[in-house]
Design a protein around this motif. Structure first.
Motif, PDB file in Angstrom:
ATOM      1  N   SER A 148     -11.325 -45.277 -31.636  1.00 45.64           N
ATOM      2  CA  SER A 148     -10.017 -45.934 -31.572  1.00 45.64           C
ATOM      3  C   SER A 148      -8.934 -44.910 -31.888  1.00 45.64           C
ATOM      4  CB  SER A 148      -9.943 -47.100 -32.566  1.00 45.64           C
ATOM      5  OG  SER A 148     -10.121 -46.640 -33.897  1.00 45.64           O
ATOM      6  N   VAL A 149      -7.764 -45.118 -31.284  1.00 41.89           N
ATOM      7  CA  VAL A 149      -6.661 -44.163 -31.431  1.00 41.89           C
ATOM      8  C   VAL A 149      -5.395 -44.916 -31.827  1.00 41.89           C
ATOM      9  CG1 VAL A 149      -5.199 -42.478 -30.247  1.00 41.89           C
ATOM     10  CG2 VAL A 149      -7.648 -42.594 -29.731  1.00 41.89           C
ATOM     11  N   ASP A 150      -4.702 -44.404 -32.812  1.00 41.48           N
ATOM     12  CA  ASP A 150      -3.403 -44.940 -33.229  1.00 41.48           C
ATOM     13  C   ASP A 150      -2.414 -43.776 -33.250  1.00 41.48           C
ATOM     14  OD1 ASP A 150      -1.229 -46.213 -34.269  1.00 41.48           O
ATOM     15  OD2 ASP A 150      -2.106 -46.589 -36.263  1.00 41.48           O
ATOM     16  N   CYS A 151      -1.619 -43.654 -32.181  1.00 38.38           N
ATOM     17  CA  CYS A 151      -0.705 -42.515 -32.039  1.00 38.38           C
ATOM     18  C   CYS A 151       0.637 -43.001 -31.504  1.00 38.38           C
ATOM     19  CB  CYS A 151      -1.301 -41.464 -31.103  1.00 38.38           C
ATOM     20  SG  CYS A 151      -0.230 -40.036 -30.835  1.00 38.38           S
ATOM     21  N   PRO A 152       1.734 -42.748 -32.231  1.00 32.73           N
ATOM     22  CA  PRO A 152       3.065 -43.169 -31.742  1.00 32.73           C
ATOM     23  C   PRO A 152       3.425 -42.439 -30.454  1.00 32.73           C
ATOM     24  CG  PRO A 152       3.120 -42.517 -34.068  1.00 32.73           C
ATOM     25  CD  PRO A 152       1.803 -42.085 -33.533  1.00 32.73           C
ATOM     26  N   VAL A 185       2.120 -35.094 -28.659  1.00 31.76           N
ATOM     27  CA  VAL A 185       0.884 -35.299 -29.413  1.00 31.76           C
ATOM     28  C   VAL A 185      -0.011 -36.322 -28.723  1.00 31.76           C
ATOM     29  CG1 VAL A 185      -0.084 -35.984 -31.633  1.00 31.76           C
ATOM     30  CG2 VAL A 185       2.059 -34.700 -31.552  1.00 31.76           C
ATOM     31  N   ASP A 186       0.565 -37.404 -28.171  1.00 31.58           N
ATOM     32  CA  ASP A 186      -0.278 -38.427 -27.557  1.00 31.58           C
ATOM     33  C   ASP A 186      -1.074 -37.873 -26.383  1.00 31.58           C
ATOM     34  OD1 ASP A 186       1.948 -38.038 -26.017  1.00 31.58           O
ATOM     35  OD2 ASP A 186       2.476 -40.151 -25.815  1.00 31.58           O
ATOM     36  N   SER A 187      -0.474 -36.918 -25.649  1.00 35.64           N
ATOM     37  CA  SER A 187      -1.183 -36.297 -24.531  1.00 35.64           C
ATOM     38  C   SER A 187      -2.339 -35.436 -25.031  1.00 35.64           C
ATOM     39  CB  SER A 187      -0.216 -35.460 -23.700  1.00 35.64           C
ATOM     40  OG  SER A 187      -0.888 -34.779 -22.665  1.00 35.64           O
ATOM     41  N   LEU A 188      -2.109 -34.698 -26.112  1.00 33.83           N
ATOM     42  CA  LEU A 188      -3.170 -33.860 -26.680  1.00 33.83           C
ATOM     43  C   LEU A 188      -4.323 -34.719 -27.187  1.00 33.83           C
ATOM     44  CD1 LEU A 188      -0.980 -31.304 -28.675  1.00 33.83           C
ATOM     45  CD2 LEU A 188      -2.257 -30.840 -26.596  1.00 33.83           C
TER      46      LEU A 188
END
Length: 533
Positions: A359-363, A336-339
């Motif tokens: 801003s992005v908040d992705c585990p 998901v972080d790559s997408l």
């Protein structure tokens, strides 16, 4: 123990009902299992007619079979299946094996009967389902030389009655379109060799065709040996018609609208250029009047260009929806972080990066079961947020993993998305001439989520919007959406297609947001050993 048990003692321990009847059909002996099975004491039935307790609908068939056996002899493995009355008035289904006197040395006909009520009722339920199914359910011997089962749908789908297929088990091959026949024969051989199949083919002649059928098949294997082949055939003609309609619409969007809009856009650009020239050279009052006219023309030209660009963008997104609807690849595990990273970069490259705060908040390490186009959907939501913001655009992409799903939420500070834009997408109301959504972007986002087995939700208020794409978590034990369950490519065969009006055969191709790729095969669910004959 030195003394051997009496044979009658051993027979009484048997679970099956053992009986001996004479040539007239009267009981001469019954073992102890008679009471457990039928509720009668063996002595109650000695001397009575064994056929009196056979169900009225079965008695003539059973009695005729026994009389024929007495007169003409019988094979040692002969069996009968029928209903028999119990002491409390119920009916059991019995499976009886008949042994002639010359085989047993007994003065009478030996019968070994087993209660098969549960199996018969289960089989009859399946037969009822089969009789009402529009799909053709079938089973053949491995070499296709004998038909073991087929339901009545064979007549409506293939135009062949069941008796014809019993007499000529491969008669269905004769009604296959000549161009597809070799592929069908190849897959029949594959199935006989113990491999599953999945193919679409046409039924009809070389000049016209009547319908498309989709046929998955599975071998029935026992002790590493193929003992039967089974499957079903489904009429998918309507699906091919819809696919053709989508192709026509795709061509319309790709060529007609795009070409015409390019002409409109080019003409508007020429008008704007001429107007700019007039403004630049204006000196006299007459020139100033002309310049004012040129300024108006310039405004109109810019309006034409803006609308043309919007239409071209909408057409491209509509093509994306069509492409996505036509594709049959299943979702797959993706980082998901790559997408999200790709989506943010794409959005910033298309918009004014300096004016937007993202801003992005992705585990890290989170995987979703989805289509690769999910990044396109996220990009679309970010671009919408930036485009419609009335102040400095502030966009937050937050990724969470509630339960067994992955939720990607795009928050913005733009005005609320109008209800008539998102309600039709979330099924809050039906689209009509008055209530409808104008753009294709949100529809494309919706279909990407839907094809991944997920959903799209909206939360709008005066402070902005929250749009959430929810898709399955790839690291949880989930089942793929049924519509996307397809066999591996090597097990699928799809012959060249023809247009439903009998036109020139064609092979479809998919366009994934502009790039043409081969179309995948279809995905029916294979039928397993439902019928044994």
């Amino acid at each position: 123990m030195s003394r051997q048990p009496e044979p009658e003692t051993l027979i009484d321990l048997a679970q099956d009902k053992i009986a001996v009847i004479d040539e007239t059909g009267r009981f001469r002996y019954l073992n102890a299992a008679t009471h457990k099975l039928l509720g009668f004491e063996p002595n109650e039935l000695i001397g009575t007619d064994a056929f009196e307790l056979v169900h009225p609908e079965d008695v003539d068939r059973v009695r005729a079979a026994f009389e024929t056996a007495v007169q003409n002899g019988i094979q040692s493995d002969a069996t009968l299946e029928y209903r028999y009355k119990t002491a409390d008035g119920d009916w059991l289904w019995l499976h009886t094996r008949v042994y002639p006197p010359e085989e047993t040395g007994i003065d009478g006909w030996a019968l070994s009967s087993r209660n098969v009520t549960a199996a018969v009722e289960s089989r009859r339920r399946l037969e009822t389902i089969a009789s009402t199914s529009p799909d053709v359910l079938w089973m053949f011997t491995p070499d296709w030389s004998e038909l073991l089962f087929v339901n009545e749908a064979i007549s409506s789908v293939y135009g062949i009655d069941r008796e014809t297929l019993r007499e000529q088990p491969q008669a269905f091959v004769e009604v296959v379109h000549p161009d597809d026949r070799s592929a069908v024969l190849d897959q029949m051989k594959r199935l006989s060799a113990g491999k599953s199949i999945n193919l679409d083919y046409r039924i009809g002649t070389s000049n016209t065709w009547t319908r498309w059928v989709r046929v998955p098949g599975q071998p029935v294997v026992e002790d590493d040996e193929v003992v039967a082949v089974t499957g079903f055939a489904r009429d998918v003609t309507d699906e091919y018609r819809r696919k053709r309609q989508l192709t026509v619409m795709d061509n319309l969007l790709r060529h007609t609208i795009r070409n015409d809009m390019n002409i409109v856009d080019g003409t508007a650009e020429q008008i704007a250029a001429r107007a700019n020239d007039a403004l630049a050279t204006a000196e006299s009052s007459a020139d100033l009047d002309a310049a004012a006219l040129a300024a108006d023309l310039l405004d109109h030209a810019e309006t034409i260009r803006r609308v043309a660009d919007d239409l071209l963008t909408s057409a491209e997104k509509q093509r994306g929806v069509i492409d996505l609807l036509r594709r049959r690849e299943p979702p797959k595990p993706l980082q998901v972080d790559s997408l999200v990273e790709t989506a943010v970069n794409n959005a910033l490259s298309d918009c004014d990066a300096a004016a937007a705060e993202i801003s992005v908040d992705c585990p890290d390490g989170l995987r979703a079961l989805t289509h690769p186009e999910l990044d396109y959907a996220i990009t679309e939501l970010i671009e919408n947020a930036i485009e419609h913001a009335t102040t400095t655009p502030r966009v937050t992409v937050e990724v969470t993993a509630p339960d067994d799903h992955v939720a990607i939420t795009v928050q913005d500070n733009a005005p609320p998305i109008p209800a008539d834009e998102h309600n039709p997408i979330t099924d809050s109301w039906e689209m009509t001439d008055l209530n409808h959504t104008a753009g294709m972007g949100l529809w494309l986002v919706y279909w990407i989520a839907d094809r991944s087995g997920g959903k799209l939700t909206f939360n709008t208020n005066a402070d902005g919007n929250e749009v959430t794409i929810t898709v399955p978590n790839a690291d949880c034990d989930l089942t793929l959406p049924e519509a996307d369950q397809i066999p591996p490519p090597e097990t699928a065969v799809q012959p060249a297609a023809t247009e439903p009006d009998g036109g020139t055969p064609f092979r479809s191709s998919e366009s994934v947001f502009g790039a043409d790729v081969p179309e995948s095969s279809t995905d029916p669910n294979a039928s397993h050993d439902l019928f044994s004959g």
